[in-house]
Write a protein that holds these residues in place. Sequence first.
Motif: not given
Length: 494
Positions: A123-133, A178-181, A237-240, A336-341
């Motif tokens: 029920s929840y997804t994450r996409i990049s704002i522009g390119a990711s790796d 959405g998260s920008p790299w 605002p910014q991935n990692e 608090l949310v967990f967004t990447e592993s």
Amino acid sequence: MIKRVIYSVMLGFLSFSCVASCSKDSGLKEEVIKDIPEGDVTVFVTSSNRAYDFERMALDFSSTSNMSPTTITLNPEVRYQQIHGFGAAVTGSSSYNLLQMTREDRARFLTETFCHDKGMGFSYTRISIGASDFSLSEYTLCDTPGIENFSLQHEELEYIIPVLKEILEINPGLKIMGSPWTPPRWMKVNNLNDLQPHNSWTGGRLNPVYYEDYAAYFVKWIQAFADHGIEITSVTPQNEPLHPGNSVSLYMTWQEQREFVKYMGRAFQEAGLSTKIYVFDHNYNYDNIADQVNYPIHIYSDEEARQFVAGAAYHDYGGHHDELLNIHSQAPDMELVFTESSIGTWNDGRNLSHRLMADVENIGLSVVNKWGRAVIVWNLMLDMNRGPNRPGGCTTCFGTVDISNDYSSITRNSHYYMLGHLSSVIKPGATRIGTSGFSDAGINYTAVENIDGTYGFVIKNDTAEARSITISDGEKHFTYRIPARSVASYRWEK
């Protein structure tokens, strides 16, 4: 009584036979699902040795006395956080792989993954704002200087948006983060002292001169997706922000993000956007940078920034999930949310006997039990060569599922099962509730009350023996013998 009837296997791996979408207007053919087990309690079971492969069963409530020493009792009067959902990232690579499948196979997989009543209910997804790796190329949405040159690019228009639209037909309530790299390179400088241009996808700092333009970049991105009928639930605002070495990246301290969030918040307000902002979006240990510890608290402590911040997002590539307790103790009203592993070659990621129990414990149950409202992991789908991926990015990562080179069969990995066990019985809007009673080494669990009045319960048995556990809601109870090294999920009406 246990009623063990399972769904037939899809593509040799998936444990459901339905291809029908949840929505009425999907245009997908409805198939009759036969022999679905019926009973008071719906059960899903997966064992590390795959003897139980997300097997669906049914139990009836017990009519015997509830005097078992292994009874766990739910206490709905004790209430914790509301749950937003669970899922995996729809990267450019995942979208590319999905669109290489036949339409029928893709619809079946997406239904089995995202449908609430016929599938796991991601029920929840994450996409990049522009390119990711894990994009098909390096790009942003405004590579020509000047914010007036913003536009969605090929990857969004031909891959990500079409896939999201198919998922939304199946699960219209899907939440999207959405998260920008990286920002556009013309907004980047080598440091904040001499502000020299940093024309690189990797590293650099956001030039404060462009804070207003970059805030407008987020607004335009959210509005552009809305024009395609896709609502963006949240952004970071910014991935990692403390990892400038990624193939597509930016270094952003809490001091910088605190100031930039103010621009974002004001821009969102002026545009009438309700999109949530989650700060940080990085590791539990703050990459061992001493003056960046408590990164989200520093931002949230600023009176102006705080009014725009919904909460904080975390990854698990460093540190321990106890950091969630630390942040909650300092700011109890922060979400608090967990967004990447990720799983990969470094952690034996395709070996379910090695990964299932660890991932259910450390990403699933521990995050939820330590105030986490959402769990999102990395790539939904990669191919058997761990791609497509970008030079300098992760070339050793596996997806939650991996698809064969001919795009016809799928291997499900530990993250997929972990998410499925949570999302199948813990629905968006559920509230985590209290429990009491039996506890033992190797046994961990969580309980929720869903908004439809059902209870959801997820438990893992990380011991070498099957364990008979009785679960009571105070009025009704049932017992199930959980296989060794297994996870079980239950849902029943009050």
